[in-house]
Design an enzyme around this catalytic site. Structure first.
Site, PDB file in Angstrom:
ATOM      1  N   ASP A 110       9.768 -12.365  -2.179  1.00 12.15           N
ATOM      2  CA  ASP A 110       8.700 -12.288  -1.169  1.00 12.15           C
ATOM      3  C   ASP A 110       7.336 -12.870  -1.618  1.00 12.15           C
ATOM      4  O   ASP A 110       6.272 -12.795  -1.413  1.00 12.15           O
ATOM      5  CB  ASP A 110       8.064 -10.824  -1.187  1.00 12.15           C
ATOM      6  CG  ASP A 110       7.429 -10.558   0.438  1.00 12.15           C
ATOM      7  OD1 ASP A 110       7.700 -11.460   1.403  1.00 12.15           O
ATOM      8  OD2 ASP A 110       6.510  -9.570   0.681  1.00 12.15           O
ATOM      9  N   LEU A 132      -8.825  -1.947   0.879  1.00 14.02           N
ATOM     10  CA  LEU A 132      -8.770  -3.298   0.577  1.00 14.02           C
ATOM     11  C   LEU A 132      -7.822  -3.985   1.443  1.00 14.02           C
ATOM     12  O   LEU A 132      -7.929  -5.182   1.809  1.00 14.02           O
ATOM     13  CB  LEU A 132      -8.267  -3.669  -0.870  1.00 14.02           C
ATOM     14  CG  LEU A 132      -9.213  -3.303  -1.901  1.00 14.02           C
ATOM     15  CD1 LEU A 132      -8.349  -3.252  -3.461  1.00 14.02           C
ATOM     16  CD2 LEU A 132     -10.309  -3.826  -1.836  1.00 14.02           C
ATOM     17  N   GLY A 133      -6.899  -2.982   2.150  1.00 18.19           N
ATOM     18  CA  GLY A 133      -5.782  -3.945   3.029  1.00 18.19           C
ATOM     19  C   GLY A 133      -4.701  -2.825   3.019  1.00 18.19           C
ATOM     20  O   GLY A 133      -4.517  -1.848   2.499  1.00 18.19           O
ATOM     21  N   LYS A 185       4.263  -0.979   4.121  1.00 19.18           N
ATOM     22  CA  LYS A 185       4.664   0.330   3.709  1.00 19.18           C
ATOM     23  C   LYS A 185       3.819   1.014   2.879  1.00 19.18           C
ATOM     24  O   LYS A 185       3.686   2.215   2.649  1.00 19.18           O
ATOM     25  CB  LYS A 185       5.844   0.009   2.664  1.00 19.18           C
ATOM     26  CG  LYS A 185       7.079  -0.437   3.418  1.00 19.18           C
ATOM     27  CD  LYS A 185       8.436  -0.556   2.472  1.00 19.18           C
ATOM     28  CE  LYS A 185       9.529  -1.050   3.161  1.00 19.18           C
ATOM     29  NZ  LYS A 185      10.659  -1.430   1.971  1.00 19.18           N
ATOM     30  N   GLY A 186       2.349   0.502   3.008  1.00 21.78           N
ATOM     31  CA  GLY A 186       1.398   1.158   2.351  1.00 21.78           C
ATOM     32  C   GLY A 186      -0.036   0.696   2.680  1.00 21.78           C
ATOM     33  O   GLY A 186      -0.285  -0.512   3.069  1.00 21.78           O
ATOM     34  N   VAL A 209      -3.771  -0.074   0.665  1.00 23.25           N
ATOM     35  CA  VAL A 209      -4.293  -0.248  -0.746  1.00 23.25           C
ATOM     36  C   VAL A 209      -5.899  -0.040  -0.647  1.00 23.25           C
ATOM     37  O   VAL A 209      -6.580  -0.574   0.135  1.00 23.25           O
ATOM     38  CB  VAL A 209      -4.114  -1.974  -1.168  1.00 23.25           C
ATOM     39  CG1 VAL A 209      -4.766  -1.977  -2.357  1.00 23.25           C
ATOM     40  CG2 VAL A 209      -2.594  -2.078  -1.253  1.00 23.25           C
TER      41      VAL A 209
END
Length: 405
Positions: free
Chosen positions: A151, A21-22, A26-27, A29
């Site tokens: 954020d 998904l994106g 840091k990760g 998805v």
């Protein structure tokens, strides 16, 4: 199978990973299709971090431990959330190579992409009021638990299937320690009998389609916002997204929950004008504008522009707090207890007949490849920056030929 806190452990070899998904800093998805006995299919958003990327990106053990603490704090935050505008931790994933967690999937994308779809790339005041009110409630709930979000930006604000918002991604969040107050004042508001309470629709939008939430549905859970009965101490971390960072974070004097209200002001400005108010030619210029320039609020004086101006107050001690925000004229007439019961939000995701699949995905290899590519790009950027610095130094200290004589 569950962990020690009763959170399901997901086996990515059993459940189907449909597509990426994106990705964030840091990760990565993924869209996860979970196999359940329920006739209705369940889709989750699975955020995965490569363990090797954490180890390789940190030169010291101290930094390594800090990254793991961040991951576990995010898990702690998600597992403590029980609010319709915030995600629920649906499961955990961990192998020798990755660590991750699954939350509710929002098919409507994020607020940034939704704004881009608007004719003029901006929202009307009425739509902004709806989304702003939901953001206020989500942040109020987080603050009540002692968490400062840090954020807030349109990319982290998702649209649920029912059209309501969901705040995601707690990478930069932190829990502020508290000190006992000298005195605590409690106020109790007596509610009117249920039979006499007139349920009303707070906002009028065009009739898009039924979201599945009925204004007359009395089964809706009442959300109790924990009170901050203690005085929070400040955080000194330098975190945030460049264009949304509050002045006190740049100044490094410590910050608290007020940074989230600054970010709310930036988001409202962006929804109204289609741009952020302090974006400069580079990072230094952006920070200088945040510290010294006032937001350019072009147009007639309105309650929305007044709210934005007061949220973008440089001094956090003078910035609006939660009670002042909720009492502001921009939200006049809003019944804060009924927002979650609005049956027709301004936008509802279009149901897709079939999810797009990219074939079988090896999550571990996919994540590893993404971070390896990012590591190579980072090394290239480092080399370029080094060469640029050398050139600037050579120009600065280039000998003057006239000084030879």
């Amino acid at each position: 199978m569950e962990d020690n806190y009763g959170i399901p452990i997901l086996d990515i070899k059993v459940h189907k990973v449909i597509s990426p998904l994106g990705r964030g800093a840091k990760g990565v998805v993924f869209l996860l299709h979970t196999k359940t006995e329920s006739p209705k299919e369940q889709f989750l958003a699975l955020k995965v971090v490569s363990k090797s990327s954490i180890e390789e990106d940190n030169a010291s053990r101290r930094r390594y431990n800090k990254e793991y603490k961040t991951i576990h704090l995010e898990k702690e935050i998600l597992s403590s959330l029980h609010h319709p505008l915030l995600p629920k931790l649906q499961g955990l994933v961990e192998t020798e190579r990755i660590i991750g967690y699954a939350i509710d999937y929002c098919p409507g994308g994020n607020l940034h992409s939704l704004r881009k779809k608007q004719t003029e790339k901006m929202f009307s005041d009425n739509i902004i009021r709806f989304y702003a009110a939901e953001l206020v409630l989500a942040l109020e709930y987080l603050h009540g638990l002692g968490f400062v979000y840090r954020d807030l930006k349109p990319e982290n604000i998702m649209i649920q299937e029912n059209g309501h918002l969901m705040l995601i991604d707690f990478d930069l969040s932190t829990k502020l320690p508290v000190k006992p107050p000298q005195s605590i004042r409690h106020t109790t508001k007596q509610s009117a009998p249920e039979t006499n309470k007139k349920k009303k629709q707070l906002f009028r939008f065009q009739k898009y389609r039924n979201s599945g939430i009925s204004p007359e549905d009395d089964s809706t859970t009442t959300i109790t916002v924990p009170e901050l009965a203690s005085i929070p101490t400040k955080s000194n971390s330098f975190v945030g997204t460049e264009e949304y960072i509050a002045p006190e974070i740049i100044q490094g004097n410590g910050h608290d929950f007020a940074v989230d209200w600054w970010c709310l002001g930036i988001v409202l400005y962006e929804m109204l004008y289609g741009i952020t108010p302090f974006k400069g030619t580079n990072r230094k210029d952006t920070f200088n504008r945040i510290l010294h320039k006032s937001p350019c609020l072009v147009g007639e004086t309105t309650f929305l522009r007044d709210l934005i101006e007061k949220l973008l107050e440089k001094d956090p001690m003078k910035r609006l707090g939660i009670e002042e925000i909720k009492r502001h004229d921009f939200f006049k007439g809003v019944d804060w207890e009924l927002i979650g019961k609005i049956s027709r939000p301004p936008y509802l995701p279009i149901e897709e007949e079939e999810m797009k699949e990219n074939g079988e995905i090896d999550v571990e290899r996919f994540v590893q490849r993404v971070f390896e590519e990012e590591e190579m790009k980072e090394k290239e950027r480092t080399v370029i920056d080094h060469k640029k610095n050398v050139q600037e130094l050579n120009q600065l200290y280039e000998p003057n030929p006239f000084l030879v004589f």
